[in-house]
Design a protein around this motif. Structure first.
Motif, PDB file in Angstrom:
ATOM      1  N   ARG A  62     -29.233  64.146 -63.247  1.00 11.51           N
ATOM      2  CA  ARG A  62     -27.769  64.279 -63.145  1.00 11.51           C
ATOM      3  C   ARG A  62     -27.064  63.077 -63.750  1.00 11.51           C
ATOM      4  N   GLU A  63     -27.523  61.879 -63.395  1.00 16.22           N
ATOM      5  CA  GLU A  63     -26.913  60.648 -63.901  1.00 16.22           C
ATOM      6  C   GLU A  63     -27.013  60.583 -65.428  1.00 16.22           C
ATOM      7  N   GLY A  64     -28.166  60.953 -65.968  1.00 15.82           N
ATOM      8  CA  GLY A  64     -28.344  60.950 -67.414  1.00 15.82           C
ATOM      9  C   GLY A  64     -27.440  61.943 -68.114  1.00 15.82           C
ATOM     10  N   MET A  65     -27.264  63.121 -67.525  1.00 17.64           N
ATOM     11  CA  MET A  65     -26.396  64.137 -68.125  1.00 17.64           C
ATOM     12  C   MET A  65     -24.938  63.687 -68.112  1.00 17.64           C
ATOM     13  N   VAL A  66     -24.507  63.034 -67.053  1.00 16.61           N
ATOM     14  CA  VAL A  66     -23.141  62.499 -67.007  1.00 16.61           C
ATOM     15  C   VAL A  66     -22.981  61.419 -68.074  1.00 16.61           C
ATOM     16  N   TRP A  67     -23.984  60.575 -68.210  1.00 14.27           N
ATOM     17  CA  TRP A  67     -23.940  59.498 -69.203  1.00 14.27           C
ATOM     18  C   TRP A  67     -23.812  60.066 -70.608  1.00 14.27           C
ATOM     19  N   VAL A  68     -24.609  61.098 -70.928  1.00 13.31           N
ATOM     20  CA  VAL A  68     -24.532  61.733 -72.255  1.00 13.31           C
ATOM     21  C   VAL A  68     -23.143  62.330 -72.468  1.00 13.31           C
ATOM     22  N   GLN A  69     -22.608  63.010 -71.464  1.00 15.66           N
ATOM     23  CA  GLN A  69     -21.278  63.607 -71.582  1.00 15.66           C
ATOM     24  C   GLN A  69     -20.226  62.541 -71.884  1.00 15.66           C
ATOM     25  N   THR A  75     -15.871  58.442 -74.336  1.00 17.73           N
ATOM     26  CA  THR A  75     -15.298  57.756 -73.188  1.00 17.73           C
ATOM     27  C   THR A  75     -16.047  56.457 -72.951  1.00 17.73           C
ATOM     28  N   LEU A  76     -17.325  56.458 -73.291  1.00 20.13           N
ATOM     29  CA  LEU A  76     -18.212  55.329 -73.106  1.00 20.13           C
ATOM     30  C   LEU A  76     -18.759  54.930 -74.460  1.00 20.13           C
ATOM     31  N   SER A  77     -18.794  53.652 -74.762  1.00 24.81           N
ATOM     32  CA  SER A  77     -19.350  53.229 -76.042  1.00 24.81           C
ATOM     33  C   SER A  77     -20.369  52.120 -75.824  1.00 24.81           C
TER      34      SER A  77
END
Length: 78
Positions: A62-69, A75-77
Motif C-alpha cells: 500500500r505504501e509503495g503504491m501511494v508513493w508511486v501515485q 506531487t513528490l520529486s
C-alpha cells in the motif's frame, strides 16, 4: 522465511519483502516506473513494526503504491 509480494501495471511496479525484527516484522519496499529519462527506482523501509508478516507485506505494498501515485502525479520529486 520472508514473505514478499508484488503489484505492477504497464509503467510501474511495487514489491515488498518482510523482515523479522524486535517486536514483530518490518518491510522493505522497492518501486520502479518508467520516465522519459529512463527507469526510476527507489527502495526504502516502512517506518512501522507489524505483529505479523501478512500485515507488514500488505502495508508495504500500500505504501509503495501511494508513493508511486505521488511520484507520477509530480506531487513528490526525488
Amino acid at each position: 522465511m520472508a514473505l514478499s509480494g508484488k503489484v505492477f501495471d504497464g509503467d510501474w511496479s511495487v514489491s515488498a519483502e518482510t523482515h523479522q525484527t524486535t517486536g514483530g516484522f518490518d518491510c522493505t519496499i522497492l518501486l520502479s516506473h518508467s520516465t522519459p529519462e529512463g527507469m526510476f527506482t527507489h527502495e526504502f523501509r516502512h517506518d512501522s513494526i507489524f505483529p505479523s508478516e501478512r500485515e507488514a507485506v500488505l502495508a508495504g505494498l500500500r505504501e509503495g503504491m501511494v508513493w508511486v501515485q505521488l511520484k507520477m502525479s509530480k506531487t513528490l520529486s526525488v
